[in-house]
Design a protein around this motif. Sequence first.
Motif, PDB file in Angstrom:
ATOM      1  N   ASN A 231      -0.188   4.138   0.758  1.00  0.00           N
ATOM      2  CA  ASN A 231      -0.694   5.006   1.815  1.00  0.00           C
ATOM      3  C   ASN A 231      -0.144   4.631   3.194  1.00  0.00           C
ATOM      4  O   ASN A 231       0.338   5.478   3.923  1.00  0.00           O
ATOM      5  CB  ASN A 231      -2.224   4.952   1.819  1.00  0.00           C
ATOM      6  CG  ASN A 231      -2.846   5.935   2.765  1.00  0.00           C
ATOM      7  OD1 ASN A 231      -2.449   7.091   2.811  1.00  0.00           O
ATOM      8  ND2 ASN A 231      -3.822   5.480   3.524  1.00  0.00           N
ATOM      9  N   CYS A 232      -0.185   3.324   3.543  1.00  0.00           N
ATOM     10  CA  CYS A 232       0.220   2.914   4.892  1.00  0.00           C
ATOM     11  C   CYS A 232       1.387   1.924   4.904  1.00  0.00           C
ATOM     12  O   CYS A 232       1.769   1.440   5.961  1.00  0.00           O
ATOM     13  CB  CYS A 232      -0.972   2.322   5.639  1.00  0.00           C
ATOM     14  SG  CYS A 232      -1.522   0.704   5.038  1.00  0.00           S
TER      15      CYS A 232
ATOM     16  N   CYS B 254      -6.083  -0.091   5.422  1.00  0.00           N
ATOM     17  CA  CYS B 254      -6.597   1.289   5.349  1.00  0.00           C
ATOM     18  C   CYS B 254      -7.618   1.497   4.230  1.00  0.00           C
ATOM     19  O   CYS B 254      -8.112   2.602   4.057  1.00  0.00           O
ATOM     20  CB  CYS B 254      -5.445   2.272   5.201  1.00  0.00           C
ATOM     21  SG  CYS B 254      -4.644   2.241   3.580  1.00  0.00           S
TER      22      CYS B 254
ATOM     23  N   CYS C 158       0.842  -1.192   0.000  1.00  0.00           N
ATOM     24  CA  CYS C 158       0.000   0.000   0.000  1.00  0.00           C
ATOM     25  C   CYS C 158       0.880   1.245   0.000  1.00  0.00           C
ATOM     26  O   CYS C 158       1.791   1.373   0.825  1.00  0.00           O
ATOM     27  CB  CYS C 158      -0.907  -0.014   1.227  1.00  0.00           C
ATOM     28  SG  CYS C 158      -1.956   1.443   1.346  1.00  0.00           S
TER      29      CYS C 158
ATOM     30  N   ASN D  37       1.504  -1.153   4.141  1.00  0.00           N
ATOM     31  CA  ASN D  37       1.112  -2.525   4.447  1.00  0.00           C
ATOM     32  C   ASN D  37       1.377  -3.413   3.229  1.00  0.00           C
ATOM     33  O   ASN D  37       1.069  -3.034   2.100  1.00  0.00           O
ATOM     34  CB  ASN D  37      -0.383  -2.560   4.812  1.00  0.00           C
ATOM     35  CG  ASN D  37      -0.864  -3.945   5.155  1.00  0.00           C
ATOM     36  OD1 ASN D  37      -0.177  -4.709   5.824  1.00  0.00           O
ATOM     37  ND2 ASN D  37      -2.055  -4.285   4.688  1.00  0.00           N
TER      38      ASN D  37
END
Length: 77
Positions: free
Chosen positions: A10-11, A30, A8, A13
């Motif tokens: 964004n995070c 997320c 990801c 992961n």
Amino acid sequence: MPIYEYRCNNCSNSFETLVLKNETPACPACKSTELSRLLSACGFVSNSSSPGEPAVSSASSACGSCSAGSCASCGTG
């Protein structure tokens, strides 16, 4: 239906997911769809070229990281 590995954006992961035809995967942590697809190690067994030789699995072969000029485990040299 392939299983792909993603990270990801964004995070950060990392996860694997089954991707159907027109589906856009989302991060399970997320729910973001801003993902980078990662290269996964494939596991397959190839048929040996000569009778009596064992089949080779790329997932279990140590030759990808071997720096020796010859290798007893894969028969080179």
